[in-house]
Enzyme design. Structure first.
Site, PDB file in Angstrom:
ATOM      1  N   ARG A 141       0.833  -1.207   0.000  1.00  0.00           N
ATOM      2  CA  ARG A 141       0.000   0.000   0.000  1.00  0.00           C
ATOM      3  C   ARG A 141       0.868   1.258   0.000  1.00  0.00           C
ATOM      4  O   ARG A 141       0.469   2.302  -0.494  1.00  0.00           O
ATOM      5  CB  ARG A 141      -0.916   0.025   1.231  1.00  0.00           C
ATOM      6  CG  ARG A 141      -2.018  -1.011   1.193  1.00  0.00           C
ATOM      7  CD  ARG A 141      -3.021  -0.811   2.315  1.00  0.00           C
ATOM      8  NE  ARG A 141      -3.910  -1.941   2.409  1.00  0.00           N
ATOM      9  CZ  ARG A 141      -3.749  -2.946   3.273  1.00  0.00           C
ATOM     10  NH1 ARG A 141      -2.760  -2.931   4.152  1.00  0.00           N
ATOM     11  NH2 ARG A 141      -4.592  -3.950   3.273  1.00  0.00           N
TER      12      ARG A 141
ATOM     13  N   CYS B 123      -5.705 -18.505  14.918  1.00  0.00           N
ATOM     14  CA  CYS B 123      -6.497 -18.340  16.140  1.00  0.00           C
ATOM     15  C   CYS B 123      -7.820 -19.105  16.045  1.00  0.00           C
ATOM     16  O   CYS B 123      -8.441 -19.416  17.066  1.00  0.00           O
ATOM     17  CB  CYS B 123      -6.779 -16.866  16.403  1.00  0.00           C
ATOM     18  SG  CYS B 123      -5.279 -15.866  16.459  1.00  0.00           S
TER      19      CYS B 123
ATOM     20  N   GLY C 263       6.539 -10.423  15.269  1.00  0.00           N
ATOM     21  CA  GLY C 263       5.659 -11.512  15.678  1.00  0.00           C
ATOM     22  C   GLY C 263       6.255 -12.363  16.791  1.00  0.00           C
ATOM     23  O   GLY C 263       7.124 -11.926  17.562  1.00  0.00           O
TER      24      GLY C 263
ATOM     25  N   TYR D 272     -23.801   4.310  28.236  1.00  0.00           N
ATOM     26  CA  TYR D 272     -24.736   3.614  29.134  1.00  0.00           C
ATOM     27  C   TYR D 272     -26.190   3.735  28.670  1.00  0.00           C
ATOM     28  O   TYR D 272     -26.673   4.819  28.381  1.00  0.00           O
ATOM     29  CB  TYR D 272     -24.646   4.154  30.571  1.00  0.00           C
ATOM     30  CG  TYR D 272     -25.882   3.782  31.376  1.00  0.00           C
ATOM     31  CD1 TYR D 272     -26.165   2.437  31.633  1.00  0.00           C
ATOM     32  CD2 TYR D 272     -26.800   4.740  31.808  1.00  0.00           C
ATOM     33  CE1 TYR D 272     -27.327   2.060  32.288  1.00  0.00           C
ATOM     34  CE2 TYR D 272     -27.964   4.381  32.479  1.00  0.00           C
ATOM     35  CZ  TYR D 272     -28.220   3.040  32.719  1.00  0.00           C
ATOM     36  OH  TYR D 272     -29.369   2.670  33.364  1.00  0.00           O
TER      37      TYR D 272
ATOM     38  N   SER E 192      -1.648 -16.736   5.089  1.00  0.00           N
ATOM     39  CA  SER E 192      -2.668 -15.875   5.689  1.00  0.00           C
ATOM     40  C   SER E 192      -3.859 -16.669   6.234  1.00  0.00           C
ATOM     41  O   SER E 192      -5.003 -16.350   5.966  1.00  0.00           O
ATOM     42  CB  SER E 192      -3.161 -14.865   4.642  1.00  0.00           C
ATOM     43  OG  SER E 192      -3.843 -13.818   5.275  1.00  0.00           O
TER      44      SER E 192
ATOM     45  N   ILE F 282      17.768  -6.491   8.282  1.00  0.00           N
ATOM     46  CA  ILE F 282      16.900  -7.620   8.657  1.00  0.00           C
ATOM     47  C   ILE F 282      16.010  -7.209   9.833  1.00  0.00           C
ATOM     48  O   ILE F 282      16.497  -6.739  10.860  1.00  0.00           O
ATOM     49  CB  ILE F 282      17.732  -8.868   9.031  1.00  0.00           C
ATOM     50  CG1 ILE F 282      18.673  -9.249   7.869  1.00  0.00           C
ATOM     51  CG2 ILE F 282      16.821 -10.033   9.394  1.00  0.00           C
ATOM     52  CD1 ILE F 282      19.538 -10.473   8.123  1.00  0.00           C
ATOM     53  N   TYR F 283      14.733  -7.392   9.652  1.00  0.00           N
ATOM     54  CA  TYR F 283      13.754  -7.092  10.702  1.00  0.00           C
ATOM     55  C   TYR F 283      13.183  -8.418  11.235  1.00  0.00           C
ATOM     56  O   TYR F 283      13.184  -9.422  10.536  1.00  0.00           O
ATOM     57  CB  TYR F 283      12.592  -6.281  10.141  1.00  0.00           C
ATOM     58  CG  TYR F 283      12.970  -4.907   9.626  1.00  0.00           C
ATOM     59  CD1 TYR F 283      12.726  -3.782  10.392  1.00  0.00           C
ATOM     60  CD2 TYR F 283      13.549  -4.746   8.370  1.00  0.00           C
ATOM     61  CE1 TYR F 283      13.059  -2.511   9.925  1.00  0.00           C
ATOM     62  CE2 TYR F 283      13.885  -3.481   7.892  1.00  0.00           C
ATOM     63  CZ  TYR F 283      13.631  -2.372   8.677  1.00  0.00           C
ATOM     64  OH  TYR F 283      13.964  -1.120   8.219  1.00  0.00           O
ATOM     65  N   ALA F 284      12.698  -8.373  12.456  1.00  0.00           N
ATOM     66  CA  ALA F 284      12.020  -9.562  12.999  1.00  0.00           C
ATOM     67  C   ALA F 284      10.751  -9.104  13.712  1.00  0.00           C
ATOM     68  O   ALA F 284      10.762  -8.095  14.439  1.00  0.00           O
ATOM     69  CB  ALA F 284      12.918 -10.314  13.958  1.00  0.00           C
TER      70      ALA F 284
END
Ligand code: FAD
Length: 540
Positions: free
Chosen positions: A21, A42, A273, A417, A38, A269-271
């Protein structure tokens, strides 16, 4: 720019779609070991139970749909087997072949692997992480086993146990510690144990599995638990093999060490999760939170960082929720056990409000616990157990923690409420009132686990409920004077030190303030008879 992402589920796919995006030009390659991308991990336990009837409903996207909308190059049944950080090259195994792929930026989102202890016979146990795992379990369940044992009473363990019961299978949970759902404090876990047992679960607490046989599991005390099938759910450990082999730093909790932008010790390099460590919001320490919200959130953070966007550094409070048959159980922040072990002074309060106005049909009681700093009022955590409305209250408190709202300030929140939805004084407001009363010293409360020592400390237990409530069950040695009779009968109490209780704490509060006005030294039992009694029921 070519960005390669290892793992195409929660974190990986969030990163991939956000990247697209933000950047139409980048080449984005997602490598996924399993045959699916994907997918809703869960939801897997609910497919076992038949609550989710179609497996297709768990498969949120396909490589084709992701290509059509996002021009992602998604390669399933492909495993990244090594990363050379120097040459920025990785090796992918697909089918019987292997090939190399270079990257400009690499995002590791390989998740966490179920912990498999070295118990004899463990190869007979099944774990639940992927669509392939759930297919294996569903196949066994279709063969109509009579009994099942779930080893581990964490979130996934109780979810899968419930779903096995839905399938008509006599199910046991074997848990090594004294309670299920470790984020709960013991008194909050007690009603969960009752709920599990009420629905036929054979709950073995403080019981370690030592052997898995062909049709049973043996416990450390020699007990044999019948088990035509065995599910292992004792926790997960971060998948760090690739990172370790690439020479990337591993943190103190065993996850991949990352900075505030989820960059590893290698800046390309990213990590994210379950594989990556997070920063705890309370004490700034490294922590592991294997939950979907933060995996998705960090996927977005990484995409933003790669695209040069400004991002916020948000630490984790580990908010979590689980359904246990008819109960909702939710937690946020630290629990009292952990605070006490860390030597952090904290005050706990409990309340048992209704989900909405009691006079409107179908109001359901819940138990809420709030834990906060007795001096500053900083909220450390909260837990909720009930049939309805728990999710909303814990989410409000999680938001309060994020916004640095203190415990007494919960009283000031203007929450939506009308009778079908809540109360004019919402349960969250009530927690704020109680916190303010306790912090200001208006009254002193004692906890459910103080009761055993109250008489030795010179207190007389005073039950201020009605005579019929008292007759139906009371704390041993308590005397009963209903709250409405206290003014006329207080002379019966002499000059005694009083520990007052009612059913949930509210009439006790009124009685405490009245008796204080009359000159008595009084403490009120926080959470009332109900909380104390739910822990007593456990031992029966
Ligand atoms: P994952 O979503 O697990 O994705 C990692 C992917 O990487 C896997 O598909 C794996 O096959 C792939 N992979 C690993 N190594 C390689 C490799 N070398 N090459 C290629 N691919 C690789 N969280 C909640 O917040 N709420 C819940 O109700 C909830 N329920 C859950 C129920 C179950 C049964 C399970 C298993 C998890 C649940 N979780 C829940 C946890 C949540 O799913 C995870 O926190 C989240 O999916 C983590 O995202 P991730 O991207 O780190 O890893």
């Amino acid at each position: 720019m070519r960005v390669v992402i290892v793992g195409g589920v929660a974190g990986g796919m969030s990163a991939a779609t956000r990247l697209r995006r933000l950047n139409e030009e980048a080449e984005i390659v997602v490598i996924e070991k399993s045959g699916f991308v994907s997918y809703a991990n869960c939801g897997l336990p609910y497919y076992v139970g038949g609550v989710i009837e179609e497996e297709g409903n768990l498969l949120l996207q396909t490589p084709e749909s992701l290509h059509a909308r996002f021009r992602l190059d998604v390669r399933v049944s492909s495993e990244v087997i090594s990363v050379d950080a120097m040459s920025k090259t990785l090796v992918v195994r697909s089918g019987s072949g292997e090939y190399e792929l270079t990257y400009d930026k690499l995002i590791l989102s390989p998740g966490a692997a179920p912990i498999v202890p070295p118990i004899p016979g463990v190869e007979r146990a099944m774990t639940l992480r992927t669509v392939e795992d759930v297919d294996r379990i569903v196949k066994k369940v279709a063969a109509q086993p009579r009994t099942a044992a779930v080893i581990g009473g964490g979130f996934i363990g109780v979810e899968i146990a419930e779903n096995l019961v839905h399938r008509g299978i006599k199910t046991s949970i074997i848990e090594a510690t004294a309670q299920v759902l470790a984020p709960l404090d013991p008194e909050m876990a007690a009603p969960v144990h009752l709920e599990l047992r009420k629905h036929g679960i054979d709950l073995h607490l403080s019981s370690a599995a030592t052997n898995i046989g062909s049709a049973d599991v043996t416990l450390a005390d020699g007990t044999r638990v019948e088990a035509d099938i065995v599910i292992l759910a004792i926790g997960v450990r971060p998948e760090t093999t690739l990172a370790k082999n690439a020479g990337i730093d591993i943190g103190p909790r065993g996850g991949i060490n990352v900075d505030q932008f989820n960059r590893t010790s290698n800046e390309d390099i990213y990590a994210i999760g379950d594989a990556a460590e997070k920063t705890d919001a309370l004490d700034g320490s490294a922590t592991l939170v294997p939950l979907a919200n933060i995996a998705n959130r960090h996927g977005r953070v990484v995409a933003d960082h790669i695209c040069g966007r400004e991002i916020r550094d948000v630490k984790t409070i580990g908010t979590a929720i689980v359904k246990v048959f008819d109960l909702t159980v939710a937690t946020t922040g630290w629990n009292e056990k952990r605070l006490t072990a860390a030597g952090v002074a904290c005050t706990s309060i409990h309340t048992h409000p209704n989900s909405h106005a009691g006079y409107y049909p179908d109001a359901k009681p819940m138990t809420l616990k709030l834990i906060f700093d007795p001096k500053s009022g900083e909220i450390f955590g909260a837990q909720g157990v009930g049939i309805d409305g728990v999710d909303k209250r814990i989410d409000v408190i999680a938001t309060a923690i994020r916004g640095d709202i203190t415990a007494p300030e919960l009283a000031d929140l203007e929450l939506a409420y009308a009778p079908p939805f809540g109360s004019a004084k919402d349960p969250v407001n009530m927690l704020g009132f109680i916190a303010e009363n306790v912090m200001s010293g208006l009254l002193t409360t004692v906890q459910w686990n103080d009761v055993a020592n109250l008489e030795a400390a010179g207190y007389t237990l005073l039950d201020v409920r009605s005579a019929s409530e008292f007759a139906a069950g009371a704390i041993p040695h308590a005397v009963n004077i209903p709250v409405d009779e206290l003014r006329s009968r207080s002379h019966e109490l002499g000059g005694k030190k009083l520990a007052v209780y009612c059913q949930v704490g509210q009439r006790g509060h009124t009685a405490t303030l009245l008796l204080q006005e009359l000159g008595f030294a009084v403490v009120n039992l926080d959470g009332g008879y109900q909380l104390w009694n739910s822990v007593q029921q456990e031992g029966k």
